[in-house]
Design an enzyme around this catalytic site. Structure first.
Site, short mmCIF file in Angstrom:
data_model
loop_
_atom_site.label_atom_id
_atom_site.label_comp_id
_atom_site.label_asym_id
_atom_site.label_seq_id
_atom_site.Cartn_x
_atom_site.Cartn_y
_atom_site.Cartn_z
N GLY A 78 -38.87 -38.98 -34.28
CA GLY A 78 -39.94 -39.33 -35.21
C GLY A 78 -41.24 -38.62 -34.86
O GLY A 78 -41.98 -38.18 -35.75
N GLY A 108 -41.23 -44.88 -38.09
CA GLY A 108 -40.57 -44.61 -36.81
C GLY A 108 -41.38 -43.63 -35.98
O GLY A 108 -42.07 -42.77 -36.53
N LYS A 160 -19.30 -35.95 -36.04
CA LYS A 160 -19.38 -34.90 -35.02
C LYS A 160 -19.24 -35.48 -33.60
O LYS A 160 -18.74 -34.81 -32.71
CB LYS A 160 -20.71 -34.15 -35.13
CG LYS A 160 -21.89 -35.05 -34.82
CD LYS A 160 -23.21 -34.31 -34.65
CE LYS A 160 -24.26 -35.29 -34.13
NZ LYS A 160 -25.56 -34.67 -33.83
#
Lengths: 343, 343
Positions: free
Chosen positions: B15, B10, B205
């Site tokens: 990344g 990635g 979250k």
């Protein structure tokens, strides 16, 4: 079963917001509480009138909580002995420097089975030890004392903005009573047994807020601030568990008095604000206190110093790198950037 | 002892920030890691040039992390098989919808003792169950997979702003390796054993952040928002412990992946922002997604729906009043004010 007689000792901003809640709840729970709530009000003249007379006729504390209607069953009384006579439940909400004097005056006037709760922020920390205000009240009046603390900005509570608060109370039956006295749809009470942790959080959070302010002033982002808040929470907990053992419970730090109050204090609040200004301007802390707080002493820097002296007396200051770093920045001219390098 | 061969799968914003750290740390810990870090980069043309060529000559991912220098030992490779061949440590940091396809291609090409870590946010939640991305990786590649998550906005990490992150890893020896690979003076790693909680927090979250946004949009103060964040944290923990038992540890919620990431997400972030706009304007959520996110789907509202379907399938939705209320506001036209009345 006889009804509980409630009295409130104190009438500032927070005391007035609490009087509104307590006065409403003694009416709601009329099977538990006497309707009348007596409030000791430090007498002041407002445009020639006694503040107690204004409260008792207009039902508003025009000096400390303007624009908020108090229930008419809250009765302001300028004499502390008269206010507390025969009370079974006593709510302490005075500035901490008045606790001792007021308790001495109250001695011998409460009901024999009286219980107290302290809404006073902070605790005394000296090199040789700590003393909670609940302990002071218990010691002088020989009655058990619980504690209430949470993410509770008085003006927001008075305007019925939803929030939570924590009651720490060793006796769970008393805990139920305090719950009935304070809990409303917009002010939600959780009762826990840890009255020590509740009071500790209210003091130590201010050190963390100064550190969070440094981070804001240095222009660090929300990652950094969240890391400082988190490490602060961990040091608050470590402090409690190191010096009070099992009395201080891990769960306490998940309560409103713990994580929630810390978040609020680190997002607004004077401690954060002065920390930010210090990092931005480099002006000495006492100058900023004068400029931003009319010379009033900042709680967070005072507590940082007290905690440092307490810890260094035990050679344990390095166990609390965030508390230590805030102290060193404020009192030993350490660079502000050490708030991230040294914690 | 042979050196670990690291590959990164990635090359987006996160990344690239991680490649900078990993490329530095393989140099710092040359006794543990081969110097070269191979990074699989999805090939794109930038002004006629291959993105991999730009990264390998200019050492900058000009598309996803402009202005940040990558270590020259990070080598971009457009073919995923070539990138991962013989690797012993694999860092997954791809959008979640690509995990399966990429793992299928990688099958049979890693070293026999390879281990992986997932930096992919979230998990799959369907009415019948949950699936962590670490589990998917383990299942397809038959290698153990840890997880990393924290209060880590990629751009702030890339600019070396101090923050923390959490690695959840069941094998503590592997945990030490991941620590060496990621920990720097400005990116502090805590290793814990709970890889489930680490991933759960990263998904749940976002529901809380939508709720915090509602509170902001309604003009409620910081008390209210702190209460919503606190209750959200408690529901995240309850969800973990109800459906994963002892695998999910209370301590995890005190880590960067828990309380710190939640604080960051509820102070900035797109989920909070769209929640705020919804409360302020009353515009339908899909219109706001178009206006504020170019039509991209909002993670928090999707997760609220998935969690609702998972819970209602088990008749447990009332056990999670905050998650339920966010769902009802978004999908059942419940009034926004119920964010404080119904939780």
């Amino acid at each position: 079963m006889s009804l509980e007689k409630v009295c409130i000792i104190g009438s500032g901003n927070w005391g007035s917001a609490i009087a509104k809640i307590v006065g409403t709840n003694t009416q709601v729970h009329s099977q538990k509480f006497e309707r009348t709530v007596r409030q000791w009000v430090f007498q002041e003249k407002i445009d020639g009138q006694n503040l107690t007379d204004i409260i008792n006729t207009q039902h508003e504390n025009v000096k400390y909580l303007k624009g908020v209607q108090l229930p008419e069953n809250v009765v302001a009384i300028p004499d502390v002995v008269e206010a507390c006579k025969g009370a079974t439940l006593v709510v302490f909400v005075v500035p901490h420097q008045f606790v001792r004097g007021v308790c001495e005056q109250m001695k011998g006037h409460l009901a024999p089975n009286a219980r107290a709760i302290s809404l006073i922020k902070g605790l005394e920390i000296t090199p040789t030890g700590t003393r909670l205000f609940s302990e002071e009240i218990e010691r002088i009046l020989s009655i058990p004392c619980a504690a209430l603390s949470g993410a509770n900005i008085a003006d927001e509570v008075a305007r019925e903005k939803f929030c939570e608060s924590t009651v720490g109370c060793q006796n769970l039956n008393d805990g139920k009573l305090w719950h009935s006295l304070f809990d409303t749809s917009y002010f939600r009470i959780n009762v826990i047994e840890d009255h020590v942790g509740v009071q500790l959080c209210g003091a130590l959070k201010n050190i963390v807020a100064v550190g969070a302010g440094f981070s804001d002033g240095l222009g660090y982002g929300s990652n950094t601030k969240a890391a400082i808040i988190r490490r602060g929470l961990m040091e608050m907990r470590k402090f409690g568990q190191m010096f009070f053992g099992d009395m201080v419970q891990t769960e306490t730090f998940f309560e409103s008095c713990g994580v929630a109050d810390l978040i609020t204090t680190c997002s607004g609040g004077r401690n954060r604000k002065v920390g930010e200004a210090y990092a931005k301007t480099g002006k000495p802390m006492d100058v900023l206190e004068k400029e931003l707080l009319n010379g009033q002493k900042l709680q967070g820097t005072l507590t940082a110093q007290e905690v440092y002296e307490f810890l260094s007396h035990r050679k344990l200051e390095n166990e609390f790198p965030l508390f230590l770093t805030v102290y060193r920045i404020v009192y030993e001219n350490a660079p502000v950037g050490s708030i991230v390098r040294d914690i």
